[in-house]
Design a protein around this motif. Structure first.
Motif, PDB file in Angstrom:
ATOM      1  N   ALA A 169       0.824  -1.210   0.000  1.00 34.56           N
ATOM      2  CA  ALA A 169       0.000   0.000   0.000  1.00 34.56           C
ATOM      3  C   ALA A 169       0.857   1.258   0.000  1.00 34.56           C
ATOM      4  O   ALA A 169       0.558   2.234  -0.699  1.00 34.56           O
ATOM      5  CB  ALA A 169      -0.939  -0.007   1.204  1.00 34.56           C
ATOM      6  N   ARG A 170       1.948   1.249   0.769  1.00 36.05           N
ATOM      7  CA  ARG A 170       2.811   2.441   0.842  1.00 36.05           C
ATOM      8  C   ARG A 170       3.549   2.677  -0.472  1.00 36.05           C
ATOM      9  O   ARG A 170       3.791   3.837  -0.858  1.00 36.05           O
ATOM     10  CB  ARG A 170       3.816   2.286   1.983  1.00 36.05           C
ATOM     11  CG  ARG A 170       3.211   2.387   3.369  1.00 36.05           C
ATOM     12  CD  ARG A 170       4.281   2.670   4.408  1.00 36.05           C
ATOM     13  NE  ARG A 170       5.301   1.636   4.451  1.00 36.05           N
ATOM     14  CZ  ARG A 170       5.231   0.545   5.205  1.00 36.05           C
ATOM     15  NH1 ARG A 170       4.170   0.343   5.968  1.00 36.05           N
ATOM     16  NH2 ARG A 170       6.204  -0.338   5.211  1.00 36.05           N
ATOM     17  N   LEU A 171       3.920   1.598  -1.161  1.00 37.49           N
ATOM     18  CA  LEU A 171       4.711   1.736  -2.377  1.00 37.49           C
ATOM     19  C   LEU A 171       3.865   1.915  -3.626  1.00 37.49           C
ATOM     20  O   LEU A 171       4.385   2.335  -4.667  1.00 37.49           O
ATOM     21  CB  LEU A 171       5.599   0.494  -2.558  1.00 37.49           C
ATOM     22  CG  LEU A 171       6.686   0.268  -1.514  1.00 37.49           C
ATOM     23  CD1 LEU A 171       7.429  -1.035  -1.792  1.00 37.49           C
ATOM     24  CD2 LEU A 171       7.671   1.432  -1.485  1.00 37.49           C
ATOM     25  N   ALA A 172       2.590   1.592  -3.550  1.00 38.93           N
ATOM     26  CA  ALA A 172       1.743   1.621  -4.735  1.00 38.93           C
ATOM     27  C   ALA A 172       1.589   3.039  -5.280  1.00 38.93           C
ATOM     28  O   ALA A 172       1.398   3.996  -4.524  1.00 38.93           O
ATOM     29  CB  ALA A 172       0.371   1.037  -4.412  1.00 38.93           C
ATOM     30  N   ASP A 173       1.673   3.145  -6.614  1.00 40.68           N
ATOM     31  CA  ASP A 173       1.442   4.442  -7.250  1.00 40.68           C
ATOM     32  C   ASP A 173       0.034   4.510  -7.835  1.00 40.68           C
ATOM     33  O   ASP A 173      -0.278   5.392  -8.637  1.00 40.68           O
ATOM     34  CB  ASP A 173       2.482   4.707  -8.341  1.00 40.68           C
ATOM     35  CG  ASP A 173       2.573   3.583  -9.358  1.00 40.68           C
ATOM     36  OD1 ASP A 173       1.753   2.636  -9.256  1.00 40.68           O
ATOM     37  OD2 ASP A 173       3.440   3.649 -10.243  1.00 40.68           O
ATOM     38  N   ASN A 174      -0.800   3.576  -7.438  1.00 35.21           N
ATOM     39  CA  ASN A 174      -2.189   3.513  -7.872  1.00 35.21           C
ATOM     40  C   ASN A 174      -3.067   3.550  -6.632  1.00 35.21           C
ATOM     41  O   ASN A 174      -2.912   2.722  -5.728  1.00 35.21           O
ATOM     42  CB  ASN A 174      -2.413   2.220  -8.670  1.00 35.21           C
ATOM     43  CG  ASN A 174      -3.845   2.040  -9.126  1.00 35.21           C
ATOM     44  OD1 ASN A 174      -4.736   1.798  -8.326  1.00 35.21           O
ATOM     45  ND2 ASN A 174      -4.056   2.149 -10.437  1.00 35.21           N
ATOM     46  N   VAL A 175      -3.982   4.479  -6.580  1.00 33.94           N
ATOM     47  CA  VAL A 175      -4.799   4.681  -5.376  1.00 33.94           C
ATOM     48  C   VAL A 175      -5.618   3.443  -5.049  1.00 33.94           C
ATOM     49  O   VAL A 175      -5.741   3.054  -3.882  1.00 33.94           O
ATOM     50  CB  VAL A 175      -5.726   5.905  -5.554  1.00 33.94           C
ATOM     51  CG1 VAL A 175      -6.701   6.008  -4.388  1.00 33.94           C
ATOM     52  CG2 VAL A 175      -4.911   7.176  -5.673  1.00 33.94           C
ATOM     53  N   MET A 176      -6.180   2.789  -6.075  1.00 29.67           N
ATOM     54  CA  MET A 176      -7.028   1.628  -5.817  1.00 29.67           C
ATOM     55  C   MET A 176      -6.211   0.457  -5.306  1.00 29.67           C
ATOM     56  O   MET A 176      -6.645  -0.275  -4.411  1.00 29.67           O
ATOM     57  CB  MET A 176      -7.762   1.239  -7.093  1.00 29.67           C
ATOM     58  CG  MET A 176      -9.017   0.441  -6.830  1.00 29.67           C
ATOM     59  SD  MET A 176     -10.242   1.386  -5.916  1.00 29.67           S
ATOM     60  CE  MET A 176     -10.500   0.334  -4.499  1.00 29.67           C
ATOM     61  N   VAL A 177      -5.014   0.255  -5.840  1.00 29.37           N
ATOM     62  CA  VAL A 177      -4.147  -0.817  -5.349  1.00 29.37           C
ATOM     63  C   VAL A 177      -3.793  -0.571  -3.887  1.00 29.37           C
ATOM     64  O   VAL A 177      -3.808  -1.503  -3.062  1.00 29.37           O
ATOM     65  CB  VAL A 177      -2.872  -0.931  -6.208  1.00 29.37           C
ATOM     66  CG1 VAL A 177      -1.873  -1.886  -5.556  1.00 29.37           C
ATOM     67  CG2 VAL A 177      -3.218  -1.420  -7.608  1.00 29.37           C
ATOM     68  N   ALA A 178      -3.465   0.672  -3.554  1.00 28.34           N
ATOM     69  CA  ALA A 178      -3.144   1.001  -2.165  1.00 28.34           C
ATOM     70  C   ALA A 178      -4.339   0.730  -1.257  1.00 28.34           C
ATOM     71  O   ALA A 178      -4.191   0.205  -0.147  1.00 28.34           O
ATOM     72  CB  ALA A 178      -2.713   2.458  -2.058  1.00 28.34           C
ATOM     73  N   THR A 179      -5.532   1.084  -1.729  1.00 27.24           N
ATOM     74  CA  THR A 179      -6.749   0.865  -0.941  1.00 27.24           C
ATOM     75  C   THR A 179      -6.994  -0.627  -0.729  1.00 27.24           C
ATOM     76  O   THR A 179      -7.330  -1.068   0.381  1.00 27.24           O
ATOM     77  CB  THR A 179      -7.959   1.497  -1.647  1.00 27.24           C
ATOM     78  OG1 THR A 179      -7.715   2.894  -1.831  1.00 27.24           O
ATOM     79  CG2 THR A 179      -9.227   1.310  -0.828  1.00 27.24           C
ATOM     80  N   ILE A 180      -6.821  -1.415  -1.777  1.00 25.71           N
ATOM     81  CA  ILE A 180      -7.010  -2.862  -1.674  1.00 25.71           C
ATOM     82  C   ILE A 180      -5.979  -3.462  -0.721  1.00 25.71           C
ATOM     83  O   ILE A 180      -6.313  -4.272   0.155  1.00 25.71           O
ATOM     84  CB  ILE A 180      -6.898  -3.514  -3.066  1.00 25.71           C
ATOM     85  CG1 ILE A 180      -8.121  -3.162  -3.906  1.00 25.71           C
ATOM     86  CG2 ILE A 180      -6.749  -5.026  -2.947  1.00 25.71           C
ATOM     87  CD1 ILE A 180      -8.005  -3.570  -5.365  1.00 25.71           C
ATOM     88  N   ALA A 181      -4.716  -3.075  -0.880  1.00 24.63           N
ATOM     89  CA  ALA A 181      -3.666  -3.634  -0.033  1.00 24.63           C
ATOM     90  C   ALA A 181      -3.899  -3.293   1.437  1.00 24.63           C
ATOM     91  O   ALA A 181      -3.687  -4.130   2.325  1.00 24.63           O
ATOM     92  CB  ALA A 181      -2.308  -3.126  -0.490  1.00 24.63           C
ATOM     93  N   ASP A 182      -4.330  -2.074   1.711  1.00 22.98           N
ATOM     94  CA  ASP A 182      -4.632  -1.690   3.096  1.00 22.98           C
ATOM     95  C   ASP A 182      -5.807  -2.501   3.648  1.00 22.98           C
ATOM     96  O   ASP A 182      -5.818  -2.887   4.825  1.00 22.98           O
ATOM     97  CB  ASP A 182      -4.947  -0.197   3.180  1.00 22.98           C
ATOM     98  CG  ASP A 182      -3.706   0.662   3.383  1.00 22.98           C
ATOM     99  OD1 ASP A 182      -2.720   0.166   3.956  1.00 22.98           O
ATOM    100  OD2 ASP A 182      -3.723   1.832   2.969  1.00 22.98           O
TER     101      ASP A 182
END
Length: 285
Positions: A169-182
């Motif tokens: 989530a911290r490294l993702a440059d895509n908001v949705m990927v970060a949201t999913i990972a969190d």
């Protein structure tokens, strides 16, 4: 010298604590729906149904995000093997209800990630399916373990999964990927709390047996590994990407759990327990 408790005795002695922790887990876990995280409007048919097949240019994700989500979905796809491994030890009363709850939560992760990857065309679906077939054919199996080992092993694995997803989530440059990972990390953390609390209960009942199990499971711990299409392993790729590096396990996975279990401050260990604690001394803060 401490009495050695059988697995059946520990299962029965910890049953009430399982009930308490299962109720706490369900109350603490927010309800969420995997379909809410998938941008369905982005979806379109593949060639089989008259559309177009995947092309690398269709993916908007960074290599870090693609690799992290691929590893996560392949691990989650192997859920039948994990369910078998944990379920064969915890097949009674509240233990079995927990296994059902845990399995349902893990399956929801697979549903979410796979749907997201397919709808957004983030990865090659054919390569992903081939890796899934190979990964599940290889399967997952552990040597026979006693109950304290099972609990310690899953506390470690869920803690490691939470670290992997939080870092993604911290490294993702895509908001949705970060949201999913969190979102996945939050589930992992709650599951880790459940297993860790049961390890704590086992420590109170059988200190030497349990700390021995903790030391053994840390000594042979290895987060699930996936063989990727390019021949590399997920260990190598995730470490290079800064998502999950085994060199940091002591700090991020082992040390927090040892502190929670008060391994270095307990005063109820016998001779065997002290030997196990000595083996963990290098992890003392």
């Amino acid at each position: 010298m401490q009495n050695v408790l059988s697995d059946r005795e520990l299962l029965e002695s910890l049953a009430a604590e399982v009930e308490t922790n299962l109720a706490r887990h369900i109350a603490a876990a927010p309800e969420w729906q995997p379909h809410d995280y998938v941008p369905w409007d982005d979806g379109r048919n593949f060639q089989f149904l008259g559309g177009t097949d995947w092309d690398p240019a269709q993916s908007d994700l960074s290599e870090v995000a693609k690799t992290a989500l691929t590893v996560s979905v392949l691990i989650a796809d192997n859920l039948p093997a994990y369910h078998r491994e944990v379920g064969k030890y915890l097949r009674s009363g509240p233990w079995w209800r927990w296994v059902g709850r845990w399995t349902a939560e893990e399956n929801r992760h697979e549903i979410l990630i796979r749907n997201y990857l397919m709808v957004t065309r983030a990865v090659d679906p054919v390569a992903l399916e081939r890796m899934r077939m190979a990964h599940m054919t290889t399967g997952f199996r552990r040597p026979a373990m006693h109950l304290p080992d099972v609990l310690a092993a899953w506390a470690l694995e869920e803690t490691a999964a939470a670290v992997r997803h939080r870092t993604t989530a911290r490294l993702a440059d895509n908001v949705m990927v970060a949201t999913i990972a969190d979102r996945l990390a939050a589930d992992d953390e709650l599951q880790a709390v459940f297993f860790a609390n049961l390890v704590g209960g086992a420590l109170d009942l059988a200190p030497d047996q349990t700390v021995r199990a903790i030391a053994d499971r840390i000594a042979d711990f290895h987060a699930p590994v996936v063989q990727l299409a390019d021949g590399r392993t997920s260990d190598e790729v995730l470490a290079e990407a800064g998502v999950y590096d085994r060199a940091n396990e002591a700090e991020l996975v082992f040390a927090p759990l040892l502190e929670q279990w008060k391994v270095f401050s307990r005063t109820d260990f016998g001779e065997e327990g002290e030997k196990a604690r000595a083996e963990l001394a290098h992890l003392r803060p």
